[in-house]
Every structure is written in C-alpha cells, then in structure tokens.
Design an enzyme around this catalytic site. Structure first.
Site, PDB file in Angstrom:
ATOM      1  N   TYR B 211       0.827  -1.121   0.272  1.00  0.00           N
ATOM      2  CA  TYR B 211      -0.007   0.070  -0.151  1.00  0.00           C
ATOM      3  C   TYR B 211       0.992   1.234   0.003  1.00  0.00           C
ATOM      4  CZ  TYR B 211      -4.380  -2.610   0.915  1.00  0.00           C
ATOM      5  OH  TYR B 211      -5.364  -3.247   1.120  1.00  0.00           O
ATOM      6  N   SER B 240      -1.572  -5.601  -7.438  1.00  0.00           N
ATOM      7  CA  SER B 240      -1.449  -4.790  -6.438  1.00  0.00           C
ATOM      8  C   SER B 240      -2.266  -5.242  -5.014  1.00  0.00           C
ATOM      9  CB  SER B 240      -2.337  -3.543  -6.935  1.00  0.00           C
ATOM     10  OG  SER B 240      -3.796  -4.001  -6.959  1.00  0.00           O
ATOM     11  N   ASP B 241      -1.786  -4.652  -4.079  1.00  0.00           N
ATOM     12  CA  ASP B 241      -2.623  -5.063  -2.931  1.00  0.00           C
ATOM     13  C   ASP B 241      -4.095  -4.239  -3.069  1.00  0.00           C
ATOM     14  OD1 ASP B 241      -3.417  -5.770  -0.298  1.00  0.00           O
ATOM     15  OD2 ASP B 241      -1.506  -5.220   0.660  1.00  0.00           O
ATOM     16  N   CYS B 242      -4.629  -4.857  -2.335  1.00  0.00           N
ATOM     17  CA  CYS B 242      -6.281  -4.536  -2.459  1.00  0.00           C
ATOM     18  C   CYS B 242      -6.740  -3.246  -2.443  1.00  0.00           C
ATOM     19  CB  CYS B 242      -7.153  -5.655  -1.869  1.00  0.00           C
ATOM     20  SG  CYS B 242      -6.850  -7.162  -2.360  1.00  0.00           S
ATOM     21  N   ALA B 244      -4.905  -0.878  -3.440  1.00  0.00           N
ATOM     22  CA  ALA B 244      -4.131   0.179  -3.357  1.00  0.00           C
ATOM     23  C   ALA B 244      -3.843   0.988  -4.525  1.00  0.00           C
ATOM     24  CB  ALA B 244      -2.723  -0.805  -3.204  1.00  0.00           C
TER      25      ALA B 244
END
Lengths: 687, 687
Positions: B211, B240-242, B244
């Site tokens: 993030y 990607s992180d969720c 992010a």
C-alpha cells in the site's frame, strides 16, 4: 441483640424490625434492584438481579442446561426439579465466592429471576424458548418443579425463585414496552394465569411484572393482578421487569413522568424496581404520591426475602458450599441427561439409528453444526466445555467426518466480497464425498430471543415466519442434490417448518453444553430419542391469528387442529410403545405401557381429558404425564394422579368450576390426535 | 488445435498466443482480480484473490496451522515447506470441487497471496504476525520453503505463491494508504529486500505490491522496485494490494483520478489489480495514458501464470485430488506438530512440566483460555475441530479443571450493567480452589491485525504498547493474590511484556486448530517445548524508535541490545543442551550438540556470523539453523551450510560485497547474547 438478627423470629417479623431501624431514605434505596449497603446496620449492598433460566446465567462459568423449551420437551418435571437444585447449588457457591471477595454486583445474588411461566401462545415469539411451552398444565408442573429445586426444602431458602412475567406477556417483542394485551376473563383464568397461580401457591418467593399492559393496566402497576396474588396468598417480593416502570410514562402513557411512574408502581405492589425509576421514590413521597408506609411496606417485603435467604444470618447451611461444585461432574452429567431426553425425533424413514458399520464418511453441514451459540439459547451461562453437534459426532464416529458451514445463519453470503451462496459448492462437495449428511440448521439466540438482545437486520427477536432463513433453505436444496441421505437437525426455540423432505428430522432445541454429545448418542443409537413437543409445530405462520391477538381461539393444541405440522406431545423413538388397560379411580389414572419394539427407550405416557361441558376447550387437554424407561419387550403399569382442577372448566366470566359430570379420558404416548401416531386409549368417566 | 492449447509450448508462448486471440477489451477485463469469463475462448472466469497464509484461508473449512510468526518460531523450514504442500493440496481439492460446481468466486482459485516476507521491524505492527519475524535470513528461508511447498516441483504449478508486500511495508496500519516509507539504500538491500530477492529467485510465481510509498514512489507503481524484480529475473505476475491503486490518487496524491492511477500502475508493472481501478484501463487507453501493448504485456504475464497452473489444460496431475484431503488426519497431524514446535517457553522456575500426580485441581483462567479466536490469527481458514487451551487441558488432565474467563480481552467488564472487573471474583475463586493456575492471556485478531479488520475502540490493529490490555493486567494481579503457582500462557502475534513475575511463561502465539492440545502436551511434559523467538521481545515500546521510522537503527537483534526482555532466538526446553567442537570449512559449519539434561527434546542449533567490516550490523547475524531431536544424553553432529551471502555486508550506498576477510562464527542453541542462556561457542574465520 438486634431484634432483626433474632433467628427465632419469623422472617417477616425480623424484616419489620430491620425496616423499623431504617430511615425512610434507606428504605427507598433498598427498593432499587441495585441496593446500596447500609453500613450503619451492617447491611451489605445487594443486587437483586440474577438469572438462572436453564443454568446460572450471565454470571460467568456455570453448568449450562438445555433451554427451558427443551426441558419441557422432556415431559419430566422431576428432572426439571433437579436442574433447579443444581442452579441453586451453583448460585450459592458463586455467591459465597463473590461475597468473600466483597463483590455484591449484578448477577452475583441469590434472587434468581426464573422460571418464566408465560404461555407460548404464538410460535413467532422470540422468548417462547424461555417458557415450558403452550400448555398451562405442563408449564405449571415444570414451573413448580423448578421453584422446588431452586428454593429447596430447608428453613433457609437455598435461592429465591421469581416467576415471570406476570402476566399474559408473550410478544411481540418490538411492541412490548407500549403493548396492551387484551385478554378475556376466560383466557386469563384458563390459560394465562393458571401456571402463575399454581407456582405462587407452591411457594415461589418472587413475582416479576411484565412490560406490557393487561386490559389497560400496566402489569407492573396492576390492581387486578395484585388482587390475584393476594387471593393466592402470595407472601414474597414483587419486582418490575427491567426498566418496565419507566415505560409507564415513556410508552404506556399512564403517567406523565418518572416520579408518577414510581408512585403508581409502588402503590400497586411493585416492591423492587429493576431499572432506575425508584430513585424518584423520595420525590414521590415529598409530592404526596406515596406514603412512608407504602415505602416501608415494600421494604418489609423485600427484606423478608433476604431474611429467608439467610443473608442477615451469622451463618447458613449453605455457607460451606465450595466453589468447586460449579460445573462438577455430577452437574454436567445432568446437563447431558437433559439434552438426551429433550431432543425430539420428528421424522425417520428408518435411517436412524445410523448403522456405523456401513458408514465410512459423514458430512456434517450447516451454520449450526459447529456453533456454540446454537447450544446456548438466551439467558445462558458460560459452559466450561461446549460440545457442538460437529464435535459430538467427531468424538463418537470412528470414520471420517467432513465439515462445511454451508452458509451463514441468515446472511446471503459468508464473505462480503463474495457472490451469494459462497459456501454452497463446499457443502455440496462435502455431501457428495460422504455416505450420509447431518445437516444442522435452525436459529440461534442472535436472531431468536428478546428485544434488545437480538435487534439486527434479520429480526427483533421474534420470527417473521416459521420458515428457515433463505440462506438455509438454499443450503438444504443444494445438499439434497448430492443425492446422499440427509438427516436434518434443527436447533431452535420454537416451531420451524423446514419445508423439505428428508430422511430424518431431529428437533434439537438449544440443547445446552453437551448438546452435541447427546445428538451423537441419538444418531448412533446409543440411546433412543424420547422428547415430545411441548408446543404445536405449525405448517405456516400465514394461517395463524394475528400475533397481537391474545385470544386463545385457534391457538395451541387445545384450540386448533388446523395448520398442524407436528402436534403437541408428538415425538418418535427408535422403538414402539403400546398402551393398554386404561383405568381410572379415586383421582388416579392407571395404564399399562409396553415397549413392543426392539430398542430400549424412554417413553412419555400422556393423559388427556375432555370435559363434555360447553366451556371446555374443543380438544382434549393434558392433565397428567409420566416419563418411563422401558427395555425392549418390557411392560410397566403407570399410575398418574389426575388433579381435581383438570375436571374444571372456565366459563366466559372467568369462573372455574366443575360444570359437567361427564368426561373422556385418553392415554397414549402422545396427544390423542387421529392423524398422527398409532392410536390411543380412551374411556368415559362420570363424576 | 489452438496454439495456446498446445501443451508442448512454453507457458509464456501459450499465453502470448492466447492474448493474441483476445480483443483489447478482453485483455483489460482479464487484468481485474475478478476476471470475467471469455466464453468465446472457453476461458472461465477467474478470481485471482485467494489466501493461504497459514492454511487455506477465508475459503471455508481447511486445516488451520499456527500463524506464520509461530511457524517461524519452529526454526524449521522443512516443516514450513510441508505446511505449504498441505495448503496447495487443499487449495487444489477445493478448486476442483468449486470448479465442478461452476463456482469461480473469490477465495476459490489457485493463486494464493502468500507468503508475507515483510520484515517485522517494529513489535507494534499488527500484521507482524503474518511474517516470519525480524530476521532477513530466517524470513527468506521460510519464505522459500513456503513457496516450494505451495508450488511443488511438477511441471504444472500446484498453486501459485505470491510474495508480499513488495516492499518495506510494516506499519503503521492506520497510515498505510498514505504513508511514504523513507528507507536508506543500506537498509533496503540489507534488510527489506533481502527475502524478496531470495524468494523471487527461488521461483515465486507472484509478487504483490504494498500500500505504502517507498521513498516517494507508490509500491504498486514503482520504477525502482520493478527494476529490482527485473534484476532478479522475475518472470511471474505482479498484483496490487487490494484497492492500493485507488490510493495513488485518493491518498498518495500521485495522480489526480482513477484513470491516471490505473495507467501509472500498469505502466510500472502492476499486471493484476486487486480493487476496481483497472475498470478504467480502457479509458486510460483512449486518453493515451497506456498503450495496447502495455495492456497485452500485462495480460501475457497474467495468462502465463494461469497456463503454468494448468488452468488452460484439458487435465492436470491435480484434477483427481479428492475433496476428502481437506482436513485429513495427516494434515491435522501436521498442524498439531507445528503448534508443538512453535510454542516458546520463556520462564520456568521448575514447575513445568507439571507433576500430574500431585495435582487434583487446575484452574484455567483468562480471556484466551477457551477462545477459538486466540488460536486463529488473521487470514485464517475454518478448522473442522478447534482445541482451545481449556479443551486441551480438560482432555489431557484426569483431575478437576475449574474455568473462569476472568475478564474481557480488553473491555473493563463483561456485562454492560456490571461494575469494572466483574469476573475477577470468579477468577480468584477458581484460582483459590486449585493447586495451580494456567492463566491464558494475550491478544487475538480482533485487536491485533490489519487495518479494517480490527478497527475497534481498542486499536487499529497495531498495538499502542507492548503491555497487556488493562483488564488482563488486573486479572493477573488478582489471580496471583490467590497464592497458587501461576503459569502464564500468552497468545499473541508479537512481543508482549506481561510485567509480572510468574512461575512459568509460555509464548503460545496463535497456535492453530490444535493449539490447546499442543499446550497440554507441553504443560504435562508429554513433549518438551522447543520453539525459539523469531522476534525480539522488548521491555517497553517507550524506548523503541518512532513507529514511522524505517531506519533499522536500534531495531531488531542485529542492531540493538537495549530494552531486551527476551532476545531473538531465545527459548527454553525441559532439558539442557550444550554445543561443542564448532568447526568451519568449505562453507560448512559443523558442531556437536548434546542433550545433557534428562528430558528428550528438540533443540535448534543456531549459527551466527559477525563480519569485522565496519558496514556490518553491530551484533552477530543469523546465517544458519537446524532443528534437531535429541534423546536425553544423546549427542549429534550437525552440519550447516553457511551461504556465501552471509559473509557480505552492505555499505551506505547499498552495495553488497564481502568487504572484510575476518569473521567471528558463533554456535549455540540461541542467540550469542551473554546475559541470556548458558553460553555459546565462537571461532574466528579468515576468508
């Protein structure tokens, strides 16, 4: 010695002496449920609020029995009495421990606010689970048994029982603070007050007033209801339901402010106020709404109960009950026994008991399969060991167990980001990979219970219908598609229609700490199921009278045979019993009951009576029952006292008398109801 | 045959062929984590989001292992690899089941978003529990092992691992969407990127961006970090992180809207978007912010992973993995083994192992005593059987067990209407009535974990201090007043200072489905404890650097010996081990380790190295470890390869080289730290 410490005097004499020593301010303060100490008189603080509906509740660790509706399904009031004894024993042990720690907080005292002897008149009521069902006689027998167990038979009360909610109270939960229950004189006498009268006359130390009004009067400030208590010789303390006195002005419109509400309640016999209204008693005194005598009289009632409990004594026979009795092996064995005897087998195509030798893999599926909450019911304690349905089966079965939660109890998905029915593929896979499915559905106390406790998106505690939540209906249909035998286990506190054919159906109720072990014993045939329904299971809520309609017309087995899914008194075993030679003389019915099947089982002999008087309810009414253990092939002769009151009927004016000379007496192991079961015996009696 | 179905071609060739057949719209849609099907190409929908940190997670029933911080405490990467194998096996079984049901939803796929190889640089970080601790080498060894286990060694990936959160990510949770981690070149190379490089080079199929920003660039859109991946030869997919990517404009201020954020991420190597930003890719294309080639390139990366997983193949070697492997006996035995090997004995005055013959009654007290949540940790699955600490002790001990919850995990009372500390009197009574107290304290994932999951009145997931919640500190003091021996069991994912003397202290972590059984085995001496701390336990958070300070100065065992409660690598057994004859040649250390005590136990031989170069961290650094089983009296010779990289150091510019010829090598069963333990061996090496 202070007179109030003189143990040779009666409790009421000592209480009067104590109250004489108290200032009026002290008296008023001691009418609050959370009474402060009076150090001058060495009177400890005392919190009247403690709970013990089916085990000591809300007070930390305690043996947790099956919910009361399940205890009623045992049709065994001796066992209910033993449950009461355990509750009192644990209450004393914890009271001793708390007191020695200087802890006089809520849920630590000896005044337990149970039993709940309201009549479960409508299956939608969320708190119906707390009651002993829909029948006044069964309710009264169990209520008396619970009071005997709680209070004991010593000179000092072991604990003080409190019957609630006086009176008529039975939903809807979301209206309870403002609701006026309109009840006929006949229904009051015949149905709603019956158990209260019986239990009060049997010596219940406390009575709790209900939230609702009854024919216009608030139940916690009712001249009519107080008169009944006086008629019955009630000699204990009366407490309001919690914050119910506040409802008098906030919701019922009977008074205009807190001071008036406190005054109205006190004037009408409400001794102890659960809530905060009685902080206004001194204001009410100043305003002339109550007298010093009113306050002192209530205080004498309250102090009498404390004296009876030995709270003012140097020592009592219970002071040495050690903490270690809490959840003792003996107590836990009783909890298991209750679970075993309360589960009701409603359907069985022969799949039960399971033949373990032919099973390699069992799927245990459903939101209630591994749920501790589904064992608890409301007003529960904290068990020191929970055995969920899943755990019970895992412990008992030597083969493989596949578990799937299957769905949320009522939400349409388990994960917020997922699609609807996100555990269905898992449930299907588990079922498909198994030889048989145990499908554990139903409700729990997060959606079935009391207003305030259960207010969520699903409900206010009451059920909107008798259907399972949609998530579970989908689960059942999905699991059935796997093509394996399906045994449905329903945990609920009330009538549910699962609306689906299955190979077997067990109504497990909220079965307490050892529910899963009891279930496994039943599934695998270690014992035979033997519970009987203490309420009618209806097909649909659509055909029921309006929930707010308190007339008994078309309600319960005594007044309707329409819309019946499974009748009151119904329940299968793994065997088959037959009754013969019904006889009646000198107020005693006798009948022989034989286990003609090949499985040892308990059975419940049920005696019903139908008066030929026009005032009688249309269908035969339970007037006696006895649980009996029968080996395969064994026959026993059962004798059951039929109370004289069973022969009375109640006319429209509420007068109860023996109006007829002619009666029909029925005996069977279930309700005499042609469409169900294998028949029954009947005989005509002329008095 | 379509070229992309030709299994003789390489995965990337097939992916390219497939992408060639797809429209640009289809390509863009397949870069969303919840990719829709492309029916024209018979491409099923695919949801990239699945979790398997310590067991298949959020996907229903699965074997639930100890949390990763506990797995690290085993100091046994072979066992971590076996855990990875089980996770992949269960993922395949559930994938097969879901697919045959037509269920392609979230948490059903084969791309697992673990391991988390972030460095647990600050003990306050709530997600530190997901990592393998504070040491780069230990983290890398376990990360590689997990990846090997997950991905297997077949031609078709069993599951696709994904290392996260690339890079530097380690709190604070409540700032993560806007935070810019300022990191020196030295700390990056030496500490933060070490494990990522190792695990990527070992073949991890996926990388997830963090993030936060790293030195100004968003981790999910970082030229710097992408360059590192290229240097390391990364050939998989980047996700990607969720949500992010949304942070790029919403919180980081790097772009001004969703379209720009999607473009920036895609341009910088983010193939798959967990979140909803990539619905804007076509708009970004229209606006000229990305090219068709950019989209197709990312899609080739993504499709390559799916090809490697066999998702496009007619059949794979894993299609016949049956649903019944989920929670098989073998898998559950491994979960138990991990719990047994991960618990760390921190204090013992000789009371452990308990002498059962001298015990009649044991009190098991505390909010984590009968808590399933305290076994779980975050990112967990649903076990088919939980054994809580209480249940484990009840099952194992033949005498009486008294249970009290004692207090809420962090609230000051259990009942809203009660006074503060309303279970203390019960806890005291249970303790007083027992011969010994097992006091189960700590945290759980409701207060220690990830922002969003754990946002409550207590915390944002991070800890504010290293202290227990006040409710529990009061509980410990109350229980101790009963005067009985007290064994404290702490469940947490990080360093806690219980601030109280006790007879024994066990750090249990979040110990997975069988944690209670493992604890009981340790308490009663069926096995010896053998876990070692993979993080430093500090005395106080007050003396730590600021949480937002990413410099390694004064952080972890390599950089500080101040404020140490228990050091990294520390952990007692029921026996005593001694090392002798440390030797080193040809990159291999050898040492003899002897169990000189009287109890069979596992021990962990730990090898540390101190370069005499000025760039070296101030304290010796772990460079090898081996878990070994030793009968009482048994001696074994242990050989441990020391990687060449261990001899490198990193200068301020981030250059890693062997800057010195002289080293000191240490061997012991713990960190070479004079104030703790029984000494260590050391020798000088000259390269």
């Amino acid at each position: 010695m202070k007179k109030y410490l003189d143990e040779s005097l009666s409790a009421r004499e000592r209480a009067k002496a104590l109250v004489n020593e108290m200032t009026i301010e002290e008296c008023a303060s001691r009418l609050r449920y959370d009474s402060p100490s009076v150090e001058r008189l060495r009177l400890d603080a005392y919190n009247w609020w403690n709970e013990g509906l089916h085990g000591l509740a809300r007070a930390g660790t305690a043996t947790m029995f099956s919910q009361c509706i399940a205890l009623a399904a045992m049709f065994d009031s001796e066992l209910v009495e033993r449950v009461g004894e355990v509750i009192a024993q644990e209450a004393r042990a914890k009271y001793n421990a708390a007191k020695s720690f200087g802890d006089f907080d809520i849920y630590k005292g000896l005044t337990l606010w149970n039993p709940n002897v309201n009549i479960f008149r409508d299956p939608r009521w969320g708190r119906g689970q707390e009651t002993y069902g829909e029948d006044p006689f069964l309710t009264a027998e169990n209520g008396k048994a619970m009071v005997r167990g709680l209070q004991g038979d010593g000179e000092v009360l072991k604990a003080a029982a409190c019957v609630k909610h006086f009176a008529v109270h039975s939903g809807p939960e979301n209206l309870r603070h403002e609701f006026d229950a309109k009840v006929s004189a006949k229904d009051l006498e015949e149905t709603y007050l019956y158990a209260f009268e019986e239990v009060v006359k049997a010596g219940a130390e406390g009575v709790m007033g209900a939230y609702n009004r009854v024919n216009g009067e608030a139940a916690c400030a009712s001249e009519f209801l107080q008169k009944k208590l006086t008629e019955w010789g009630f000699d204990g303390y009366f407490v309001s339901d919690c914050w119910a006195v506040r409802d008098l002005h906030e919701h019922h419109g009977l008074t205009s402010n807190s001071v008036e509400s406190a005054a109205l309640a006190l004037k009408n016999g409400c001794d102890i106020n659960c809530g905060c209204s009685y902080v206004n008693l001194l204001a009410a005194l100043e305003q002339g709404l109550v007298s010093e005598d009113d306050i002192r009289k209530a205080c004498v009632n309250a102090m009498t109960t404390l004296v009876k409990l030995g709270i003012l004594d140097e020592e009592t026979p219970y002071d040495n009950i050690p903490y270690s009795v809490v959840c003792s092996d003996e107590h836990k064995a009783l909890a298991l026994e209750c679970a075993e005897k309360s589960m009701v087998l409603l359907e069985n195509n022969g799949i039960l008991p399971l033949d373990e030798s032919r099973l390699k893999t069992i799927a245990v599926v459903g939101p209630n399969a591994d749920s501790r909450t589904a064992l608890e019911g409301n007003y529960c304690g904290r068990a020191d060991r929970y055995v969920t349905f899943l755990e019970g089966i895992e412990d008992r079965f030597s083969g493989r167990v596949l578990y799937s939660e299957g769905c949320h109890l009522y939400k349409d998905r388990m994960s917020a980001l997922a699609m609807v029915g996100d555990r269905l593929s898992e449930a299907y896979a588990a079922a498909k990979s198994s030889d048989v499915v145990i499908l554990c559905v139903g409700l729990d106390s997060t959606i079935e219970g009391e207003e305030g406790d259960t207010g969520n998106e699903f409900s206010s505690g009451d059920k909107e219908s008798l259907r399972l939540p949609e998530s579970q209906r989908k689960l059942i249909e999905t699991v059935k598609k796997a093509g394996k035998p399906v045994i449905v286990v329903c945990a609920s506190g009330s009538s549910i229609n699962i609306e689906s054919d299955c190979d077997a159906l067990i109504q497990a109720w909220y079965s307490g700490e050892s529910g899963g072990r009891a279930l496994a014993e039943i599934l695998f045939g270690d014992i035979s199921p033997s519970g009987k329904l203490p309420v009618t299971f209806y097909k649909s809520a659509d055909k029921l009278p309006d929930f707010t309609d308190y007339s008994m017309k078309n309600r319960t087995y005594r007044y309707t045979r329409e819309n019946i899914l499974y009748p009151f008194g119904y329940g299968l075993t793994y065997s088959k019993a037959q009754c013969r030679e019904l006889e009646f003389s000198d107020g005693e019915a006798s009948v022989k009951v034989c286990n003609v099947g090949s499985f040892d089982t308990d059975e419940v002999v049920q005696i019903y009576l139908k008066s030929h008087d026009k005032n009688a309810p249309p269908y035969p009414t339970l007037c006696g029952f006895k649980r009996v253990s029968l080996k395969a092939g064994e026959e026993k002769e059962i004798k059951i006292d039929i109370p004289k009151k069973a022969f009375t009927t109640v006319d429209e004016s509420g007068r109860r008398e023996i109006f007829s000379e002619k009666f029909t007496l029925y005996a069977s192991t279930q309700q005499p109801f042609e469409e169900f079961g294998d028949g029954f015996l009947k005989m005509t009696i002329t008095m």
